[in-house]
Design a protein around this motif. Structure first.
Motif, PDB file in Angstrom:
ATOM      1  N   ARG A  47       0.802  -1.220   0.000  1.00  0.00           N
ATOM      2  CA  ARG A  47       0.000   0.000   0.000  1.00  0.00           C
ATOM      3  C   ARG A  47       0.841   1.278   0.000  1.00  0.00           C
ATOM      4  O   ARG A  47       0.606   2.182  -0.801  1.00  0.00           O
ATOM      5  CB  ARG A  47      -0.951   0.011   1.206  1.00  0.00           C
ATOM      6  CG  ARG A  47      -1.811   1.270   1.283  1.00  0.00           C
ATOM      7  CD  ARG A  47      -2.956   1.133   2.250  1.00  0.00           C
ATOM      8  NE  ARG A  47      -3.557   2.408   2.565  1.00  0.00           N
ATOM      9  CZ  ARG A  47      -4.395   3.070   1.762  1.00  0.00           C
ATOM     10  NH1 ARG A  47      -4.737   2.563   0.606  1.00  0.00           N
ATOM     11  NH2 ARG A  47      -4.898   4.234   2.126  1.00  0.00           N
ATOM     12  N   LEU A  51       0.759   4.554  -2.622  1.00  0.00           N
ATOM     13  CA  LEU A  51       0.299   5.856  -2.132  1.00  0.00           C
ATOM     14  C   LEU A  51       1.341   6.937  -2.395  1.00  0.00           C
ATOM     15  O   LEU A  51       1.001   8.060  -2.758  1.00  0.00           O
ATOM     16  CB  LEU A  51       0.019   5.782  -0.624  1.00  0.00           C
ATOM     17  CG  LEU A  51      -1.336   5.243  -0.173  1.00  0.00           C
ATOM     18  CD1 LEU A  51      -1.419   5.264   1.347  1.00  0.00           C
ATOM     19  CD2 LEU A  51      -2.476   6.029  -0.780  1.00  0.00           C
ATOM     20  N   GLN A  54       1.240   7.766  -6.052  1.00  0.00           N
ATOM     21  CA  GLN A  54      -0.021   8.424  -6.416  1.00  0.00           C
ATOM     22  C   GLN A  54      -0.096   9.853  -5.883  1.00  0.00           C
ATOM     23  O   GLN A  54      -0.727  10.717  -6.503  1.00  0.00           O
ATOM     24  CB  GLN A  54      -1.188   7.594  -5.861  1.00  0.00           C
ATOM     25  CG  GLN A  54      -2.562   8.043  -6.308  1.00  0.00           C
ATOM     26  CD  GLN A  54      -3.655   7.214  -5.654  1.00  0.00           C
ATOM     27  OE1 GLN A  54      -3.628   6.965  -4.453  1.00  0.00           O
ATOM     28  NE2 GLN A  54      -4.605   6.762  -6.445  1.00  0.00           N
ATOM     29  N   ASN A  55       0.558  10.116  -4.762  1.00  0.00           N
ATOM     30  CA  ASN A  55       0.407  11.407  -4.082  1.00  0.00           C
ATOM     31  C   ASN A  55       1.635  12.311  -4.179  1.00  0.00           C
ATOM     32  O   ASN A  55       1.943  13.054  -3.256  1.00  0.00           O
ATOM     33  CB  ASN A  55       0.051  11.178  -2.610  1.00  0.00           C
ATOM     34  CG  ASN A  55      -1.348  10.641  -2.433  1.00  0.00           C
ATOM     35  OD1 ASN A  55      -2.298  11.191  -2.977  1.00  0.00           O
ATOM     36  ND2 ASN A  55      -1.479   9.553  -1.689  1.00  0.00           N
ATOM     37  N   TYR A  64       3.740  12.597   5.218  1.00  0.00           N
ATOM     38  CA  TYR A  64       3.856  11.294   5.889  1.00  0.00           C
ATOM     39  C   TYR A  64       4.668  11.424   7.183  1.00  0.00           C
ATOM     40  O   TYR A  64       4.265  10.923   8.239  1.00  0.00           O
ATOM     41  CB  TYR A  64       4.523  10.298   4.933  1.00  0.00           C
ATOM     42  CG  TYR A  64       4.615   8.881   5.456  1.00  0.00           C
ATOM     43  CD1 TYR A  64       3.482   8.085   5.557  1.00  0.00           C
ATOM     44  CD2 TYR A  64       5.843   8.340   5.839  1.00  0.00           C
ATOM     45  CE1 TYR A  64       3.561   6.775   6.024  1.00  0.00           C
ATOM     46  CE2 TYR A  64       5.934   7.039   6.304  1.00  0.00           C
ATOM     47  CZ  TYR A  64       4.793   6.268   6.401  1.00  0.00           C
ATOM     48  OH  TYR A  64       4.883   4.978   6.867  1.00  0.00           O
ATOM     49  N   GLU A 292      -6.574  15.667   0.024  1.00  0.00           N
ATOM     50  CA  GLU A 292      -6.612  14.206  -0.073  1.00  0.00           C
ATOM     51  C   GLU A 292      -5.244  13.591   0.249  1.00  0.00           C
ATOM     52  O   GLU A 292      -5.155  12.514   0.853  1.00  0.00           O
ATOM     53  CB  GLU A 292      -7.046  13.796  -1.489  1.00  0.00           C
ATOM     54  CG  GLU A 292      -7.257  12.312  -1.676  1.00  0.00           C
ATOM     55  CD  GLU A 292      -8.570  11.814  -1.109  1.00  0.00           C
ATOM     56  OE1 GLU A 292      -8.682  10.594  -0.883  1.00  0.00           O
ATOM     57  OE2 GLU A 292      -9.477  12.635  -0.883  1.00  0.00           O
ATOM     58  N   LYS A 295      -4.778  13.544   3.966  1.00  0.00           N
ATOM     59  CA  LYS A 295      -5.650  12.504   4.543  1.00  0.00           C
ATOM     60  C   LYS A 295      -5.040  11.124   4.332  1.00  0.00           C
ATOM     61  O   LYS A 295      -5.024  10.278   5.236  1.00  0.00           O
ATOM     62  CB  LYS A 295      -7.039  12.584   3.904  1.00  0.00           C
ATOM     63  CG  LYS A 295      -8.089  11.731   4.618  1.00  0.00           C
ATOM     64  CD  LYS A 295      -8.197  10.323   4.080  1.00  0.00           C
ATOM     65  CE  LYS A 295      -9.088  10.262   2.868  1.00  0.00           C
ATOM     66  NZ  LYS A 295      -9.342   8.844   2.457  1.00  0.00           N
ATOM     67  N   ASP A 296      -4.523  10.871   3.126  1.00  0.00           N
ATOM     68  CA  ASP A 296      -3.896   9.578   2.835  1.00  0.00           C
ATOM     69  C   ASP A 296      -2.676   9.342   3.724  1.00  0.00           C
ATOM     70  O   ASP A 296      -2.455   8.218   4.194  1.00  0.00           O
ATOM     71  CB  ASP A 296      -3.475   9.510   1.361  1.00  0.00           C
ATOM     72  CG  ASP A 296      -4.649   9.222   0.430  1.00  0.00           C
ATOM     73  OD1 ASP A 296      -5.720   8.834   0.942  1.00  0.00           O
ATOM     74  OD2 ASP A 296      -4.504   9.389  -0.787  1.00  0.00           O
ATOM     75  N   THR A 299      -3.949   8.585   7.303  1.00  0.00           N
ATOM     76  CA  THR A 299      -4.582   7.264   7.352  1.00  0.00           C
ATOM     77  C   THR A 299      -3.542   6.151   7.277  1.00  0.00           C
ATOM     78  O   THR A 299      -3.623   5.171   8.025  1.00  0.00           O
ATOM     79  CB  THR A 299      -5.584   7.115   6.183  1.00  0.00           C
ATOM     80  OG1 THR A 299      -6.518   8.201   6.229  1.00  0.00           O
ATOM     81  CG2 THR A 299      -6.339   5.809   6.271  1.00  0.00           C
ATOM     82  N   GLN A 300      -2.558   6.294   6.380  1.00  0.00           N
ATOM     83  CA  GLN A 300      -1.530   5.273   6.234  1.00  0.00           C
ATOM     84  C   GLN A 300      -0.706   5.129   7.506  1.00  0.00           C
ATOM     85  O   GLN A 300      -0.435   4.005   7.950  1.00  0.00           O
ATOM     86  CB  GLN A 300      -0.621   5.607   5.039  1.00  0.00           C
ATOM     87  CG  GLN A 300       0.558   4.662   4.850  1.00  0.00           C
ATOM     88  CD  GLN A 300       0.150   3.236   4.571  1.00  0.00           C
ATOM     89  OE1 GLN A 300      -0.998   2.970   4.210  1.00  0.00           O
ATOM     90  NE2 GLN A 300       1.074   2.302   4.724  1.00  0.00           N
ATOM     91  N   SER A 526     -13.765  10.275   6.490  1.00  0.00           N
ATOM     92  CA  SER A 526     -14.101   8.918   6.056  1.00  0.00           C
ATOM     93  C   SER A 526     -15.611   8.729   5.958  1.00  0.00           C
ATOM     94  O   SER A 526     -16.104   8.064   5.044  1.00  0.00           O
ATOM     95  CB  SER A 526     -13.513   7.892   7.033  1.00  0.00           C
ATOM     96  OG  SER A 526     -12.110   8.006   7.086  1.00  0.00           O
TER      97      SER A 526
END
Length: 622
Positions: A47, A51, A54-55, A64, A292, A295-296, A299-300, A526
């Motif tokens: 994952r 991510l 993608q980000n 992060y 977003e 948020k990712d 969440t990760q 979420s």
């Protein structure tokens, strides 16, 4: 009292243990590697790299790292301290705040759901591991199981070309028969599936059309599931005394394999292109302007560190009282995050080579989750020389990453049982552990039917999401705002020694404000952005979504139920009852009398806890 039962030797307890009733880790290494194994799991490999790509690539490391410092590490340190201070599991530790004991029950139930489907993923890895023992990998070509849509290469259906000075649009057979050349950027491709994708769906899963079509149990997956539970049971037959030794292999060897895959990948053509997409010049700093992305990142970090599952409390409860849980928390969190970044290099270097060989951009071969682990990466490995060896190493790594996370999850369940029935566990630890494994194996059989992947995805979509967020929010609010953040800091200082105001400044800022606000934001986000579950392009029926909601309700409903029961059983008027339920119980404090000092000199002896505690109708200790 049955003295023969209480004097029965418990394999969980060693002669040199500080806590002769519950037992302790045999060494600091056992604990640290168990924590690393619990935190570092499949998500770090399948994952995080996706991510990051993608980000914004390397730019993603900024949010992060910030989210690690602001949300992940404060919660991680809190849970480690909580478990170590009280030497209790995730339910009994809520003697600290009886009103919120349902939060502990929620954590344990969610861990139970996760244990069911997580071992199914380990079974998938086992199946592919065994399938790798062949001279030619079974997903390397379109064999007898494939249909007409299977192809190793992309097939052009039509394109634009120049004929007699005019631009025409024609099918590819006409273009080739007339010795014409397709114009760049005008080619349309036939809808084909690569062999690894068809092998995953048609052979490994025997996947049905949807949740409505259960089909039969896929016998070889059921056998792999049985084997995975046998491995887990064997590793835990003496509790932490046995699992603490197994993790020296299961937690460390994946790093050896990652290094081997990275070195091999770095020597391949196209590897640099893959790494550029992952964290190099393709990085896009403007992505940081998108909410977003943040948020990712949050969440990760939250899910990767395994906070609010109950496992951190359970594992830390076997520490010696004066263990430095502060340095442990930082070490494990940093190790987890560095592993994620390191794994990305190993993944993207080989995906870059796959893109080079298949003459496609890297963006078309990158995927996450099941599609990365069982489709894209196996496809890339099948293109390497001596491909069975690299396939074996990759799936062996997935197996080990999954197993040590599973060890900690099952230890969470057995720790909960031990806190409730300590005398029984002294004599029957092995039968109880075996019974837990058998029960979860039987419950997991639904997940190895032809519709099994839909059930795995459904449980993951609901149980491993909101329930954990709700538990985390209530946990930090309960401990910091109701029990008292400053009081909790004093508890920690009893274990690690007195610290200055400057030392606690950062932790106070996070615990009192930043972390709860971030968790609330993730939870609300979420809920607002909720979309019905689907697996790929396959939507779930309405009843499937309803089952998902029922699962999450079943997980969190214990929070209000236990709170109401506590208030009903308390004495006085309503306000007095609520206030009394917001105070620690009479036996809250360090487990051993020698560690209580003046602050907890009033604590009721835990050996006499049955005289002071009333079991609920569900059997959980108050």
């Amino acid at each position: 009292k049955d003295f023969s039962l209480s004097n029965e030797k418990d394999a969980h307890v060693g002669g040199s243990d500080e806590n002769s009733e519950r037992g302790n880790w045999s060494s600091k290494g056992d604990y640290l590697l168990s924590m690393v194994g619990y935190a570092v799991g499949l998500g770090n490999v399948w994952r995080f790299p996706y991510l990051t790509y993608q980000n914004g690539g390397g730019a993603f490391l900024i949010p992060y790292t910030l989210m690690l410092a602001l949300a992940g590490l404060p919660l991680f340190f809190m849970e480690c301290s909580l478990g170590q201070f009280a030497s209790l599991g995730p339910i009994s530790v809520w003697r600290i705040l009886p009103l919120f004991q349902g939060v502990g029950i929620t954590m344990v139930i969610i861990s139970t759901f996760v244990a069911i489907y997580y071992n199914v993923i380990i079974a998938y890895a086992l199946y592919y591991l065994f399938a790798s023992f062949q001279k030619v990998l079974p997903w390397s070509d379109c064999f007898s199981w494939a249909d007409e849509f299977c192809s190793k290469t992309r097939l052009v259906s039509d394109c634009n070309a120049t004929l007699d000075g005019e631009i025409i649009h024609a099918n590819y057979s006409f273009i080739t028969s007339n010795n014409l050349t397709c114009m760049n950027g005008t080619m349309n491709y036939k809808p084909v599936q690569f062999p690894s994708e068809q092998y995953w769906n048609k052979v490994a899963l025997q996947r049905s059309s949807g949740l409505n079509e259960t089909g039969h149990i896929v016998w070889y997956l059921a056998l792999c599931l049985l084997l995975s539970w046998m491995i887990v049971g064997a590793a835990l037959f003496k509790g932490i005394k046995s699992s603490g030794k197994v993790v020296y292999f299961t937690a460390l060897f994946p790093y050896v394999i990652l290094l081997i895959l990275l070195v091999r990948g770095a020597t391949l053509e196209g590897a640099l292109d893959g790494i550029e997409y992952y964290i190099g010049r393709q990085s896009n700093i403007t992505k940081l302007m998108e909410a977003e992305v943040w948020k990712d990142a949050a969440t990760q970090i939250f899910y990767s560190l395994s906070v609010a599952w109950g496992g951190l409390v359970a594992l830390s409860s076997y520490n010696k009282f004066h263990n430095n849980c502060y340095s442990d928390a930082i070490l494990v969190c940093v190790t987890n995050c560095v592993t994620s970044v390191f794994a990305g290099f190993a993944i993207f270097s080989i995906l870059g080579h796959m893109a080079f060989v298949s003459e496609r951009p890297v963006s078309e071969v990158v995927d996450s989750g099941f599609d990365l682990a069982f489709v894209a990466y196996p496809e890339a490995l099948s293109k390497l020389p001596v491909s069975p060896l690299w396939s074996f190493l990759f799936f062996f790594m997935l197996l080990l990453l999954g197993l040590d996370s599973q060890f900690a999850t099952i230890e969470t369940l057995t720790t909960t049982i031990q806190d409730i029935y300590p005398e029984v566990m002294k004599k029957l630890r092995m039968p109880v552990t075996l019974g837990v494994c058998i029960s979860l194996f039987l419950l997991g059989l639904t997940c190895v039917t032809q519709a099994g992947i839909y059930w795995v995805n459904l449980i993951d979509h609901f149980c491993a999401g909101w329930g954990i967020l709700i538990a985390a929010v209530l946990e930090i609010i309960g401990i910091i705002y109701i029990y008292g953040g400053n009081r909790f800091i004093e508890d920690i200082e009893m274990m690690i020694g007195k610290k200055g105001r400057l030392f606690w400044l950062w932790w106070r800022m996070c615990w009192f404000f930043i972390t709860p606000v971030l968790l609330m934001a993730i939870l609300i986000w979420s809920l607002v952005t909720f979309s019905p579950p689907s697996y790929g392009s396959v939507p779930y029926p309405a009843w499937g979504t309803a089952v998902g909601w029922c699962m999450i309700i079943f997980c969190v409903i214990w929070i209000p139920i236990l709170a109401i029961l506590k208030i009903i059983k308390a004495e006085g008027n309503l306000v007095q009852r609520i206030v009394s339920c917001c105070r620690p119980t009479a036996n809250w404090g360090p487990y051993l009398e020698c560690h209580r000092g003046e602050r907890y000199s009033h604590v009721v002896d835990l050996k006499k806890e049955k005289e002071h505690e009333i079991p609920t109708v569900s059997g959980f200790v108050y």
